[in-house]
Design an enzyme around this catalytic site. Structure first.
Site, mmCIF file in Angstrom:
data_model
loop_
_atom_site.group_PDB
_atom_site.id
_atom_site.type_symbol
_atom_site.label_atom_id
_atom_site.label_comp_id
_atom_site.label_asym_id
_atom_site.label_seq_id
_atom_site.Cartn_x
_atom_site.Cartn_y
_atom_site.Cartn_z
ATOM 1 C CE LYS A 8 0.749 1.021 4.604
ATOM 2 N NZ LYS A 8 1.608 2.105 5.083
ATOM 3 N N PRO A 88 9.438 -5.417 0.520
ATOM 4 C CG PRO A 88 10.578 -3.452 0.007
ATOM 5 C CD PRO A 88 9.547 -4.389 -0.523
ATOM 6 N N GLY A 92 7.405 0.539 5.247
ATOM 7 C CA GLY A 92 6.209 1.388 5.272
ATOM 8 C C GLY A 92 5.218 1.042 4.181
ATOM 9 N N GLY A 95 3.688 -4.632 4.151
ATOM 10 C CA GLY A 95 3.817 -6.041 3.764
ATOM 11 C C GLY A 95 3.332 -7.012 4.839
ATOM 12 C CB SER A 97 -0.417 -4.806 7.701
ATOM 13 O OG SER A 97 0.296 -4.182 8.742
ATOM 14 C CG ASP A 130 -1.079 0.082 8.382
ATOM 15 O OD1 ASP A 130 -1.761 1.044 8.789
ATOM 16 O OD2 ASP A 130 0.108 0.178 8.018
HETATM 17 O O1 C5P Z 1 -0.739 -1.177 15.235
HETATM 18 P P1 C5P Z 1 0.687 -1.551 14.971
HETATM 19 O O2 C5P Z 1 1.134 -2.723 15.816
HETATM 20 O O3 C5P Z 1 0.980 -1.755 13.532
HETATM 21 O O4 C5P Z 1 1.563 -0.301 15.422
HETATM 22 C C1 C5P Z 1 2.950 -0.386 15.629
HETATM 23 C C2 C5P Z 1 3.412 0.801 16.477
HETATM 24 O O5 C5P Z 1 3.269 2.015 15.736
HETATM 25 C C3 C5P Z 1 2.572 1.027 17.730
HETATM 26 O O6 C5P Z 1 3.070 0.295 18.814
HETATM 27 C C4 C5P Z 1 2.712 2.510 17.967
HETATM 28 O O7 C5P Z 1 3.937 2.797 18.591
HETATM 29 C C5 C5P Z 1 2.818 3.072 16.554
HETATM 30 N N1 C5P Z 1 1.539 3.591 16.032
HETATM 31 C C6 C5P Z 1 1.051 4.779 16.513
HETATM 32 N N2 C5P Z 1 -0.122 5.290 16.023
HETATM 33 C C7 C5P Z 1 -0.800 4.627 15.060
HETATM 34 C C8 C5P Z 1 -0.316 3.408 14.546
HETATM 35 C C9 C5P Z 1 0.870 2.912 15.054
HETATM 36 O O8 C5P Z 1 1.659 5.407 17.388
HETATM 37 N N3 C5P Z 1 -1.942 5.150 14.597
#
Ligand code: C5P
Length: 272
Positions: A8, A88, A92, A95, A97, A130
């Site tokens: 994405k 990769p 960002g 992948g 997710s 995501d």
């Molecule tokens: O939700 P996910 O596990 O992918 O997020 C990874 C890290 O990214 C979270 O632990 C948080 O530190 C940060 N994050 C955030 N705000 C978001 C999404 C992710 O601070 N909206």
């Protein structure tokens, strides 16, 4: 059953101040990409196995997707998941997710659960911010921490992706964001109708934080601009960078001019 798990691009990623739960409120336009995808094969098996070069077993988000699905079903769902990586990691591009979303969709099907889109999206939100987007796909505005989706439109565009060898951790980039001055307010602008309007509209509030952590991102950003990109955008929390173009032929011509030794890919997204 085998599913494509696409990458994405966040054409806009507006980030608000850290919430009490540690997450950041987002308003982001997410676009599933054509031309860069992992392949995820899901099948019933005697016991659970997740095979993925680099991220095997319980460390893989697909494992957490199976945990969430078993909790919902209230019974074990022994499943083998084999992930063929093309996207990769720490780029960002979503992948991990996307693989987790494909695992949810595939395991729901092969075990005959019939959970339906709304319940699968709720489970996806437990797996990662995501993941709901990848259950739904297409073009979506995402709010909340990323899990609240609203269908959107984006003009058809092409992008040349480049990635430095060093990846970035999402958590570390958000922590760096907290140490910097807040970004300008949300102007509420909707996506432009045509790709040539994207250069003035795209935005990623995580760019200063990513650049502070990885000053080496300046070099690929300059290489994309020198190759003719109309705009250069950090992908999600990085470290991949996207050069944007109105059409695939422009992105391919720039790829031929680009002086960059590492990972590169030409992708497309948006459109009717
Ligand atoms: O939700 P996910 O596990 O992918 O997020 C990874 C890290 O990214 C979270 O632990 C948080 O530190 C940060 N994050 C955030 N705000 C978001 C999404 C992710 O601070 N909206």
């Amino acid at each position: 059953m085998t599913l494509a798990a696409p990458a994405k691009l966040n054409l806009r990623l507006l980030v608000g101040p850290r919430r009490d739960d540690g997450y950041h409120p987002l308003r982001t336009l997410m676009v599933a990409l054509d031309g860069l995808a992992d392949t995820v094969t899901v099948r019933p098996a005697p016991e659970r196995r997740v095979r993925c070069a680099g991220v095997e077993g319980p460390a893989n988000l697909a494992w957490r997707a199976l945990d969430a699905l078993e909790a919902q079903a209230g019974r074990p769902l022994p499943t083998e998941v084999v992930i063929d990586k093309r996207i990769p990691a720490q780029a960002g591009l979503g992948g991990g997710s996307s693989d987790a979303a494909a695992t949810l969709l595939g395991a729901d099907r092969v075990h005959g659960l019939g959970l339906g889109a709304a319940r699968l999206e709720r489970l996806a939100a437990e797996v990662g911010s995501d993941v709901p987007f990848f259950v739904r796909g297409g073009v979506q505005w995402a709010g909340g921490r990323g899990e609240r989706l609203r269908p959107a439109r984006a003009p058809r565009f092409a992008a040349l992706l480049v990635k430095p060898d060093a990846g970035l951790s999402t958590g570390a980039v958000y922590a760096a964001f907290d140490r910097l001055a807040p970004p300008p307010p949300d102007d509420g602008a909707e996506p432009p109708p045509a790709a040539d309007g994207l250069a003035g509209w795209v935005r990623n509030d995580l760019w200063p934080a990513a650049l502070a952590l990885a000053p080496g991102l300046g070099a690929p950003a300059r290489a994309l601009a020198a190759a003719g990109a109309r705009a250069v955008l950090l992908c999600g929390s990085g470290s991949c960078l996207a050069g944007l173009f109105p059409a695939r032929a422009d992105a391919e011509a720039a790829a031929a001019r680009l002086r960059w030794p590492g990972f590169r890919a030409v992708v497309e997204g948006g459109g009717p």
